[in-house]
Design an enzyme around this catalytic site. Structure first.
Site, PDB file in Angstrom:
ATOM      1  N   PRO A  11     -65.278 -15.547 -17.021  1.00 61.51           N
ATOM      2  CA  PRO A  11     -65.009 -15.479 -18.449  1.00 61.51           C
ATOM      3  C   PRO A  11     -65.348 -16.764 -19.203  1.00 61.51           C
ATOM      4  O   PRO A  11     -65.129 -17.864 -18.716  1.00 61.51           O
ATOM      5  CB  PRO A  11     -63.509 -15.188 -18.521  1.00 61.51           C
ATOM      6  CG  PRO A  11     -62.956 -15.565 -17.200  1.00 61.51           C
ATOM      7  CD  PRO A  11     -64.067 -15.384 -16.219  1.00 61.51           C
ATOM      8  N   ASN A  12     -65.915 -16.550 -20.364  1.00 65.49           N
ATOM      9  CA  ASN A  12     -66.243 -17.579 -21.348  1.00 65.49           C
ATOM     10  C   ASN A  12     -67.440 -18.442 -20.969  1.00 65.49           C
ATOM     11  O   ASN A  12     -67.868 -19.271 -21.763  1.00 65.49           O
ATOM     12  CB  ASN A  12     -65.026 -18.461 -21.664  1.00 65.49           C
ATOM     13  CG  ASN A  12     -63.889 -17.651 -22.221  1.00 65.49           C
ATOM     14  OD1 ASN A  12     -64.085 -16.865 -23.152  1.00 65.49           O
ATOM     15  ND2 ASN A  12     -62.717 -17.784 -21.641  1.00 65.49           N
ATOM     16  N   ARG A  19     -69.104 -24.066 -26.283  1.00 66.71           N
ATOM     17  CA  ARG A  19     -67.658 -24.045 -26.037  1.00 66.71           C
ATOM     18  C   ARG A  19     -67.216 -25.385 -25.464  1.00 66.71           C
ATOM     19  O   ARG A  19     -67.651 -25.781 -24.392  1.00 66.71           O
ATOM     20  CB  ARG A  19     -67.324 -22.929 -25.044  1.00 66.71           C
ATOM     21  CG  ARG A  19     -65.867 -22.911 -24.646  1.00 66.71           C
ATOM     22  CD  ARG A  19     -65.617 -21.839 -23.580  1.00 66.71           C
ATOM     23  NE  ARG A  19     -64.253 -21.941 -23.129  1.00 66.71           N
ATOM     24  CZ  ARG A  19     -63.899 -22.099 -21.861  1.00 66.71           C
ATOM     25  NH1 ARG A  19     -64.807 -22.146 -20.911  1.00 66.71           N
ATOM     26  NH2 ARG A  19     -62.640 -22.193 -21.528  1.00 66.71           N
ATOM     27  N   TYR A  24     -67.301 -29.260 -21.138  1.00 68.60           N
ATOM     28  CA  TYR A  24     -68.282 -28.509 -20.365  1.00 68.60           C
ATOM     29  C   TYR A  24     -69.729 -28.923 -20.610  1.00 68.60           C
ATOM     30  O   TYR A  24     -70.634 -28.395 -19.967  1.00 68.60           O
ATOM     31  CB  TYR A  24     -68.121 -27.008 -20.639  1.00 68.60           C
ATOM     32  CG  TYR A  24     -66.742 -26.507 -20.293  1.00 68.60           C
ATOM     33  CD1 TYR A  24     -66.334 -26.407 -18.971  1.00 68.60           C
ATOM     34  CD2 TYR A  24     -65.835 -26.151 -21.280  1.00 68.60           C
ATOM     35  CE1 TYR A  24     -65.067 -25.964 -18.636  1.00 68.60           C
ATOM     36  CE2 TYR A  24     -64.567 -25.696 -20.964  1.00 68.60           C
ATOM     37  CZ  TYR A  24     -64.190 -25.611 -19.634  1.00 68.60           C
ATOM     38  OH  TYR A  24     -62.934 -25.179 -19.315  1.00 68.60           O
ATOM     39  N   ASN A  75     -68.167 -19.113 -10.014  1.00 69.07           N
ATOM     40  CA  ASN A  75     -67.450 -19.874 -11.026  1.00 69.07           C
ATOM     41  C   ASN A  75     -66.568 -18.850 -11.726  1.00 69.07           C
ATOM     42  O   ASN A  75     -67.019 -18.154 -12.638  1.00 69.07           O
ATOM     43  CB  ASN A  75     -68.406 -20.557 -12.001  1.00 69.07           C
ATOM     44  CG  ASN A  75     -67.679 -21.425 -13.001  1.00 69.07           C
ATOM     45  OD1 ASN A  75     -66.483 -21.261 -13.219  1.00 69.07           O
ATOM     46  ND2 ASN A  75     -68.395 -22.339 -13.629  1.00 69.07           N
ATOM     47  N   ALA A  78     -61.277 -19.158 -15.777  1.00 67.53           N
ATOM     48  CA  ALA A  78     -59.808 -19.115 -15.806  1.00 67.53           C
ATOM     49  C   ALA A  78     -59.215 -18.167 -14.773  1.00 67.53           C
ATOM     50  O   ALA A  78     -58.062 -18.335 -14.363  1.00 67.53           O
ATOM     51  CB  ALA A  78     -59.327 -18.725 -17.202  1.00 67.53           C
ATOM     52  N   HIS A  81     -57.297 -19.421 -11.609  1.00 68.20           N
ATOM     53  CA  HIS A  81     -55.892 -19.830 -11.640  1.00 68.20           C
ATOM     54  C   HIS A  81     -54.924 -18.661 -11.784  1.00 68.20           C
ATOM     55  O   HIS A  81     -53.713 -18.873 -11.831  1.00 68.20           O
ATOM     56  CB  HIS A  81     -55.685 -20.816 -12.788  1.00 68.20           C
ATOM     57  CG  HIS A  81     -56.817 -21.765 -12.965  1.00 68.20           C
ATOM     58  ND1 HIS A  81     -57.113 -22.745 -12.039  1.00 68.20           N
ATOM     59  CD2 HIS A  81     -57.772 -21.864 -13.929  1.00 68.20           C
ATOM     60  CE1 HIS A  81     -58.187 -23.406 -12.442  1.00 68.20           C
ATOM     61  NE2 HIS A  81     -58.598 -22.889 -13.577  1.00 68.20           N
ATOM     62  N   ASP A  88     -58.446 -11.399  -3.261  1.00 72.21           N
ATOM     63  CA  ASP A  88     -58.542 -10.278  -2.329  1.00 72.21           C
ATOM     64  C   ASP A  88     -59.986  -9.800  -2.176  1.00 72.21           C
ATOM     65  O   ASP A  88     -60.422  -9.453  -1.076  1.00 72.21           O
ATOM     66  CB  ASP A  88     -57.653  -9.126  -2.775  1.00 72.21           C
ATOM     67  CG  ASP A  88     -56.174  -9.392  -2.573  1.00 72.21           C
ATOM     68  OD1 ASP A  88     -55.824 -10.375  -1.871  1.00 72.21           O
ATOM     69  OD2 ASP A  88     -55.361  -8.622  -3.124  1.00 72.21           O
ATOM     70  N   GLU A  99     -66.520 -21.796  -4.219  1.00 70.75           N
ATOM     71  CA  GLU A  99     -65.865 -21.884  -5.532  1.00 70.75           C
ATOM     72  C   GLU A  99     -66.515 -23.040  -6.293  1.00 70.75           C
ATOM     73  O   GLU A  99     -66.641 -24.139  -5.771  1.00 70.75           O
ATOM     74  CB  GLU A  99     -64.376 -22.153  -5.334  1.00 70.75           C
ATOM     75  CG  GLU A  99     -63.607 -22.358  -6.607  1.00 70.75           C
ATOM     76  CD  GLU A  99     -62.145 -22.693  -6.367  1.00 70.75           C
ATOM     77  OE1 GLU A  99     -61.467 -23.029  -7.356  1.00 70.75           O
ATOM     78  OE2 GLU A  99     -61.682 -22.640  -5.208  1.00 70.75           O
ATOM     79  N   HIS A 101     -66.852 -25.162 -10.162  1.00 67.28           N
ATOM     80  CA  HIS A 101     -66.363 -25.437 -11.522  1.00 67.28           C
ATOM     81  C   HIS A 101     -67.199 -26.546 -12.131  1.00 67.28           C
ATOM     82  O   HIS A 101     -67.554 -27.507 -11.445  1.00 67.28           O
ATOM     83  CB  HIS A 101     -64.894 -25.872 -11.505  1.00 67.28           C
ATOM     84  CG  HIS A 101     -64.005 -24.846 -10.900  1.00 67.28           C
ATOM     85  ND1 HIS A 101     -63.608 -23.723 -11.581  1.00 67.28           N
ATOM     86  CD2 HIS A 101     -63.464 -24.758  -9.656  1.00 67.28           C
ATOM     87  CE1 HIS A 101     -62.850 -22.987 -10.778  1.00 67.28           C
ATOM     88  NE2 HIS A 101     -62.754 -23.590  -9.606  1.00 67.28           N
ATOM     89  N   LEU A 102     -67.492 -26.423 -13.410  1.00 64.45           N
ATOM     90  CA  LEU A 102     -68.247 -27.452 -14.113  1.00 64.45           C
ATOM     91  C   LEU A 102     -67.427 -28.732 -14.268  1.00 64.45           C
ATOM     92  O   LEU A 102     -67.925 -29.833 -14.066  1.00 64.45           O
ATOM     93  CB  LEU A 102     -68.671 -26.942 -15.497  1.00 64.45           C
ATOM     94  CG  LEU A 102     -69.665 -25.777 -15.477  1.00 64.45           C
ATOM     95  CD1 LEU A 102     -69.693 -25.088 -16.828  1.00 64.45           C
ATOM     96  CD2 LEU A 102     -71.033 -26.264 -15.082  1.00 64.45           C
ATOM     97  N   SER A 103     -66.160 -28.562 -14.636  1.00 68.79           N
ATOM     98  CA  SER A 103     -65.282 -29.713 -14.828  1.00 68.79           C
ATOM     99  C   SER A 103     -64.483 -29.974 -13.553  1.00 68.79           C
ATOM    100  O   SER A 103     -64.424 -29.130 -12.658  1.00 68.79           O
ATOM    101  CB  SER A 103     -64.323 -29.461 -15.999  1.00 68.79           C
ATOM    102  OG  SER A 103     -63.428 -28.414 -15.683  1.00 68.79           O
ATOM    103  N   ARG A 108     -57.482 -32.082 -14.719  1.00 69.03           N
ATOM    104  CA  ARG A 108     -57.163 -31.406 -15.968  1.00 69.03           C
ATOM    105  C   ARG A 108     -55.708 -30.976 -16.005  1.00 69.03           C
ATOM    106  O   ARG A 108     -54.886 -31.457 -15.234  1.00 69.03           O
ATOM    107  CB  ARG A 108     -58.125 -30.233 -16.163  1.00 69.03           C
ATOM    108  CG  ARG A 108     -59.579 -30.750 -16.296  1.00 69.03           C
ATOM    109  CD  ARG A 108     -60.545 -29.710 -16.719  1.00 69.03           C
ATOM    110  NE  ARG A 108     -60.180 -29.151 -18.029  1.00 69.03           N
ATOM    111  CZ  ARG A 108     -60.693 -28.030 -18.499  1.00 69.03           C
ATOM    112  NH1 ARG A 108     -61.572 -27.357 -17.787  1.00 69.03           N
ATOM    113  NH2 ARG A 108     -60.338 -27.567 -19.681  1.00 69.03           N
ATOM    114  N   ARG A 112     -54.478 -25.721 -14.223  1.00 70.43           N
ATOM    115  CA  ARG A 112     -55.856 -25.609 -13.725  1.00 70.43           C
ATOM    116  C   ARG A 112     -56.006 -26.200 -12.326  1.00 70.43           C
ATOM    117  O   ARG A 112     -57.028 -26.034 -11.683  1.00 70.43           O
ATOM    118  CB  ARG A 112     -56.827 -26.297 -14.676  1.00 70.43           C
ATOM    119  CG  ARG A 112     -56.967 -25.603 -16.006  1.00 70.43           C
ATOM    120  CD  ARG A 112     -58.092 -26.224 -16.812  1.00 70.43           C
ATOM    121  NE  ARG A 112     -57.987 -25.871 -18.205  1.00 70.43           N
ATOM    122  CZ  ARG A 112     -58.481 -24.760 -18.747  1.00 70.43           C
ATOM    123  NH1 ARG A 112     -59.115 -23.885 -17.997  1.00 70.43           N
ATOM    124  NH2 ARG A 112     -58.341 -24.518 -20.037  1.00 70.43           N
TER     125      ARG A 112
END
Length: 148
Positions: A11-12, A19, A24, A75, A78, A81, A88, A99, A101-103, A108, A112
């Site tokens: 998402p996003n 954004r 990001y 990625n 949200a 978390h 699953d 897994e 993540h950009l940040s 954070r 997160r």
């Protein structure tokens, strides 16, 4: 099976570049895809690149990866978390998942710093911005080695 990876964005991430650029960066999702395509050429592999804002769609795409891809880079945004369902799904597809993540999620907000999916992934790359994607691709191909 062709050596192929699924690179899945949650998402996003469709809003990358606009954004929260202070968090990001200004790289767009299309820019990230182009980085991945360049890395795929270097690695001699194929990629499928997808994004969805919907948890069920992400799960469906992960299920469809079985028998088609040698691994997944996720990625989850949200959903990292919050989603036991994604956790699953990762457990169920019997493919290695990284897994991403950009940040740096560990630097954070406290919420997160908890990842439901990390316990079922082979590893986590975070904090390197768009450069994390080619790193994850290399790591995943190295991990599967001759198994693919």
């Amino acid at each position: 099976m062709t050596r192929s990876l699924l690179i899945l964005n949650g998402p996003n991430l469709n809003l990358l570049g606009t954004r929260q650029p202070e968090v990001y960066g200004t790289t767009t999702l299309k820019d990230v895809e182009n980085l991945c395509l360049d890395k795929a050429k270097d690695l001699g592999i194929e990629i499928e690149f997808a994004q969805s804002n919907h948890e069920g769609s992400l799960i469906d795409m992960m299920h469809a990866a079985r028998g088609k891809h040698v691994g997944v880079i996720l990625n989850a945004g949200a959903y990292t978390h919050t989603s036991v369902a994604l956790m699953d799904a990762i457990s169920s597809i019997m493919l290695p998942v990284i897994e991403l993540h950009l940040s740096n999620i560990h630097a954070r907000e406290a919420f997160r710093q908890t990842s439901y999916i990390s316990k079922v992934c082979i590893g986590q790359i975070c904090g390197f911005g768009a450069a994390g994607y080619p790193l994850a691709m290399q790591a995943l191909i190295d991990y599967v080695g001759d198994k693919a």
